[in-house]
Design a protein around this motif. Sequence first.
Motif, PDB file in Angstrom:
ATOM      1  N   VAL A  42      -1.945  32.504  22.048  1.00  0.00           N
ATOM      2  CA  VAL A  42      -1.934  34.143  22.973  1.00  0.00           C
ATOM      3  C   VAL A  42      -1.906  33.292  24.222  1.00  0.00           C
ATOM      4  CG1 VAL A  42      -4.044  35.280  22.883  1.00  0.00           C
ATOM      5  CG2 VAL A  42      -4.324  33.949  20.956  1.00  0.00           C
ATOM      6  N   TRP A  43      -1.376  34.495  24.618  1.00  0.00           N
ATOM      7  CA  TRP A  43      -0.914  34.197  26.005  1.00  0.00           C
ATOM      8  C   TRP A  43      -1.727  35.735  26.966  1.00  0.00           C
ATOM      9  CZ3 TRP A  43       3.421  31.493  27.653  1.00  0.00           C
ATOM     10  CH2 TRP A  43       4.026  30.489  26.517  1.00  0.00           C
ATOM     11  N   LEU A  44      -2.230  35.132  27.812  1.00  0.00           N
ATOM     12  CA  LEU A  44      -2.571  36.412  29.316  1.00  0.00           C
ATOM     13  C   LEU A  44      -1.714  37.512  29.052  1.00  0.00           C
ATOM     14  CD1 LEU A  44      -4.770  36.962  30.823  1.00  0.00           C
ATOM     15  CD2 LEU A  44      -3.824  35.726  32.223  1.00  0.00           C
ATOM     16  N   LYS A  45      -1.822  38.721  29.094  1.00  0.00           N
ATOM     17  CA  LYS A  45      -0.602  39.958  29.328  1.00  0.00           C
ATOM     18  C   LYS A  45      -0.123  39.356  30.290  1.00  0.00           C
ATOM     19  CE  LYS A  45       0.096  44.406  28.450  1.00  0.00           C
ATOM     20  NZ  LYS A  45      -0.518  45.907  28.312  1.00  0.00           N
ATOM     21  N   ASP A  46      -1.335  39.225  31.597  1.00  0.00           N
ATOM     22  CA  ASP A  46      -0.390  39.450  32.707  1.00  0.00           C
ATOM     23  C   ASP A  46      -0.192  37.982  33.592  1.00  0.00           C
ATOM     24  OD1 ASP A  46       0.041  39.901  35.413  1.00  0.00           O
ATOM     25  OD2 ASP A  46      -2.010  40.863  35.740  1.00  0.00           O
ATOM     26  N   SER A  65     -10.500  27.978  34.341  1.00  0.00           N
ATOM     27  CA  SER A  65     -11.333  28.247  34.429  1.00  0.00           C
ATOM     28  C   SER A  65     -11.357  29.703  33.885  1.00  0.00           C
ATOM     29  CB  SER A  65     -11.838  28.701  35.666  1.00  0.00           C
ATOM     30  OG  SER A  65     -10.980  29.053  36.659  1.00  0.00           O
ATOM     31  N   LEU A  66     -10.151  30.140  33.601  1.00  0.00           N
ATOM     32  CA  LEU A  66     -10.267  31.626  32.575  1.00  0.00           C
ATOM     33  C   LEU A  66     -11.542  32.054  31.496  1.00  0.00           C
ATOM     34  CD1 LEU A  66      -8.391  34.110  33.230  1.00  0.00           C
ATOM     35  CD2 LEU A  66      -6.503  32.608  31.652  1.00  0.00           C
ATOM     36  N   TRP A  82      -9.284  28.480  27.679  1.00  0.00           N
ATOM     37  CA  TRP A  82      -6.939  28.060  28.080  1.00  0.00           C
ATOM     38  C   TRP A  82      -6.509  27.581  28.678  1.00  0.00           C
ATOM     39  CZ3 TRP A  82      -4.908  33.169  27.677  1.00  0.00           C
ATOM     40  CH2 TRP A  82      -5.801  34.556  26.753  1.00  0.00           C
ATOM     41  N   ARG A  83      -5.195  27.293  28.606  1.00  0.00           N
ATOM     42  CA  ARG A  83      -4.746  26.012  29.271  1.00  0.00           C
ATOM     43  C   ARG A  83      -3.244  26.259  30.066  1.00  0.00           C
ATOM     44  NH1 ARG A  83      -0.850  24.368  25.705  1.00  0.00           N
ATOM     45  NH2 ARG A  83      -1.519  24.900  23.658  1.00  0.00           N
ATOM     46  N   LEU A  84      -3.022  25.500  30.304  1.00  0.00           N
ATOM     47  CA  LEU A  84      -1.253  25.760  30.778  1.00  0.00           C
ATOM     48  C   LEU A  84      -0.480  25.300  29.642  1.00  0.00           C
ATOM     49  CD1 LEU A  84      -0.984  24.170  34.201  1.00  0.00           C
ATOM     50  CD2 LEU A  84      -1.384  26.613  33.460  1.00  0.00           C
ATOM     51  N   PRO A  85       0.503  26.456  29.372  1.00  0.00           N
ATOM     52  CA  PRO A  85       1.679  25.883  28.031  1.00  0.00           C
ATOM     53  C   PRO A  85       2.020  24.887  28.572  1.00  0.00           C
ATOM     54  CG  PRO A  85       2.444  27.539  29.289  1.00  0.00           C
ATOM     55  CD  PRO A  85       0.667  27.384  29.931  1.00  0.00           C
ATOM     56  N   ILE A 139       0.954  30.675  37.149  1.00  0.00           N
ATOM     57  CA  ILE A 139       0.513  30.566  35.966  1.00  0.00           C
ATOM     58  C   ILE A 139       0.606  31.430  35.064  1.00  0.00           C
ATOM     59  CG2 ILE A 139      -1.815  29.844  36.279  1.00  0.00           C
ATOM     60  CD1 ILE A 139      -2.523  28.997  39.418  1.00  0.00           C
ATOM     61  N   TRP A 140       0.161  30.545  33.865  1.00  0.00           N
ATOM     62  CA  TRP A 140       0.520  31.594  32.218  1.00  0.00           C
ATOM     63  C   TRP A 140      -0.189  31.085  31.487  1.00  0.00           C
ATOM     64  CZ3 TRP A 140       5.938  34.052  30.271  1.00  0.00           C
ATOM     65  CH2 TRP A 140       5.210  35.655  29.832  1.00  0.00           C
TER      66      TRP A 140
END
Length: 146
Positions: A42-46, A65-66, A82-85, A139-140
């Motif tokens: 699942v990716w953050l849309k923004d 922290s997201l 959440w994490r960094l890819p 950051i994504w």
Amino acid sequence: MRFRTATLFAALLAVGILQGTAVASNILFDDGTITDPATHLVWLKDANCFGGEATFNTAWTKAKSLANGSCGLKDGSVAGAWRLPTSNELQARAASLTKFKNVQTNGNYWSTTYDDKCDALVVSMKNGQAYNCRNEGYIWPVRAIK
């Protein structure tokens, strides 16, 4: 929201859409996320909700922290989900940026993949290449499908 994502994922598996490695498109939800059934992420849309480049340590902290209520999220997620890819995940994403918003196509995004020279790699959304020895990146965050 987690039930809906898991149910959709199970339904896609049942009808055979997820067989193989490629899926025609990402699945956009109205909860601030886009699901990629091929990678189970699942990716953050923004893709720029944090508003600019940051150091790796800042990127790591912000991704961890997201949570629901920030960056347009209405998915019920909690801090730590959440994490960094990885660089591979970002390179695959660079090939398909449709449906996302605020992608910095001339920018580099932090990954959690390390090299032995400098630190974590960044991946260019312009060409999908991974680079080392950078001071800042965008950051994504991603998370696993629940």
